[in-house]
Write a protein that holds these residues in place. Structure first.
Motif, PDB file in Angstrom:
ATOM      1  N   LYS A 215       0.818  -1.214   0.000  1.00 28.71           N
ATOM      2  CA  LYS A 215       0.000   0.000   0.000  1.00 28.71           C
ATOM      3  C   LYS A 215       0.853   1.268   0.000  1.00 28.71           C
ATOM      4  O   LYS A 215       0.472   2.289  -0.572  1.00 28.71           O
ATOM      5  N   GLN A 216       2.001   1.230   0.699  1.00 30.09           N
ATOM      6  CA  GLN A 216       2.934   2.361   0.746  1.00 30.09           C
ATOM      7  C   GLN A 216       2.248   3.660   1.209  1.00 30.09           C
ATOM      8  O   GLN A 216       2.364   4.708   0.583  1.00 30.09           O
ATOM      9  N   THR A 217       1.542   3.567   2.323  1.00 27.80           N
ATOM     10  CA  THR A 217       0.830   4.735   2.850  1.00 27.80           C
ATOM     11  C   THR A 217       1.454   5.274   4.139  1.00 27.80           C
ATOM     12  O   THR A 217       1.147   6.393   4.538  1.00 27.80           O
ATOM     13  N   LYS A 218       2.298   4.489   4.790  1.00 27.60           N
ATOM     14  CA  LYS A 218       2.867   4.892   6.075  1.00 27.60           C
ATOM     15  C   LYS A 218       4.177   5.669   5.887  1.00 27.60           C
ATOM     16  O   LYS A 218       4.925   5.426   4.942  1.00 27.60           O
ATOM     17  N   LYS A 219       4.433   6.581   6.817  1.00 19.54           N
ATOM     18  CA  LYS A 219       5.682   7.328   6.845  1.00 19.54           C
ATOM     19  C   LYS A 219       6.591   6.754   7.931  1.00 19.54           C
ATOM     20  O   LYS A 219       6.165   5.931   8.753  1.00 19.54           O
ATOM     21  N   ILE A 220       7.825   7.234   7.971  1.00 25.04           N
ATOM     22  CA  ILE A 220       8.793   6.698   8.926  1.00 25.04           C
ATOM     23  C   ILE A 220       8.345   6.924  10.365  1.00 25.04           C
ATOM     24  O   ILE A 220       8.618   6.112  11.250  1.00 25.04           O
TER      25      ILE A 220
END
Length: 266
Positions: free
Chosen positions: A136-141
């Motif tokens: 999904k690649q929706t979260k940040k560090i």
């Protein structure tokens, strides 16, 4: 080593330490395929020092914030985003340290060969491709928590197997956990600092116990070229990864892996 070999091996280390294509594989291959003699423990330490300095200088602002936050609020109930991230880096480092210590001799004696590198290069390359296209690649560090830290840490532990790629497998795990490309790459680079530092100190201890002569010119040039290559690599990777994705590195791994299989089995 000749000066040409020093330059090539140092640049290989600097570039591949942070790209998802395995630095250990590329440092083993010249000896396996081209007949170059092993570069030795001292040179290995030197090029890793160059890579370590590069990532620490490039991420110096982040390192300073994390360090200050960890010492100021890391042991209090009022954790900040930076202090939590510092803790997650520590947590994610532990599995690699344990696994590396327990398995280092077995790996060195049995798995540092071209056929293993070929297989792991292909398998983990395909896994990276799958993660990149399905996540999904929706979260940040800043969204990393204990679960993410543990999973990424366990993934990093597997990277002791030559050809796996420490950066590659940690980015694969990060993507599968929903982190975006830039965030998973940055966390992977931050995570490299304690693991490279620990491995370097361990190697230094082995070097101090060795009776072999040390060529300081080789070490200086190795560290210098590794530093330049690593710094450029980090800069370009973090600026381009959101646009180009992981596919170019996957293709490279597949080509390299099948070429190695052809050489070994042909």
């Amino acid at each position: 080593m000749t000066f040409f070999e020093i330059i090539i091996l140092a640049i290989i280390q600097g570039l591949t330490e942070f790209l998802p294509i395995s630095s250990s594989a590329h440092l083993i291959l010249p000896a396996e395929i081209l007949g170059w003699r092993e570069q030795g423990l001292a040179f290995d330490v030197a090029v890793h020092v160059g890579s370590l300095l590069a990532v620490m200088i490039y991420l110096r602002s982040d390192i300073a914030k994390l360090t200050v936050a960890w010492f100021s609020t890391g042991f209090s109930r009022q954790q900040t985003t930076e202090s939590k991230l510092a803790w997650w880096i520590i947590v994610a480092t532990i599995p690699g340290v344990i696994f590396g210590y327990l398995m280092k001799d077995f790996i060195a004696e049995n798995l540092r060969v071209a056929i293993v590198i070929a297989i792991t290069t292909i398998v983990f390359g395909l896994l990276l491709w799958y993660a990149d296209i399905t996540a999904k690649q929706t979260k940040k560090i800043e969204n990393i928590g204990l679960k993410e830290a543990v999973i990424i840490g366990l993934a990093q532990a597997v990277a002791i197997i030559p050809g796996t790629s420490r950066s590659g497998i940690t980015m694969t795990a990060g993507l599968m956990l929903g982190l975006d490309r830039e965030s998973t790459a940055k966390f992977s680079f931050l995570l490299s600092i304690p693991i490279i530092l620990g491995a370097g100190l361990f190697s230094v201890l082995g070097l101090l116990e060795s009776v072999a002569k040390v060529n300081w010119n080789e070490l200086f040039y190795g560290a210098a070229f590794s530093f330049v290559a690593a710094y450029l690599c980090i800069f370009l990777f973090l600026n381009w990864i959101s646009k180009i994705g992981m596919l170019p590195f996957v293709i490279y791994r597949l080509v390299l892996g099948f070429v190695l299989l052809y050489i070994v089995l042909g």
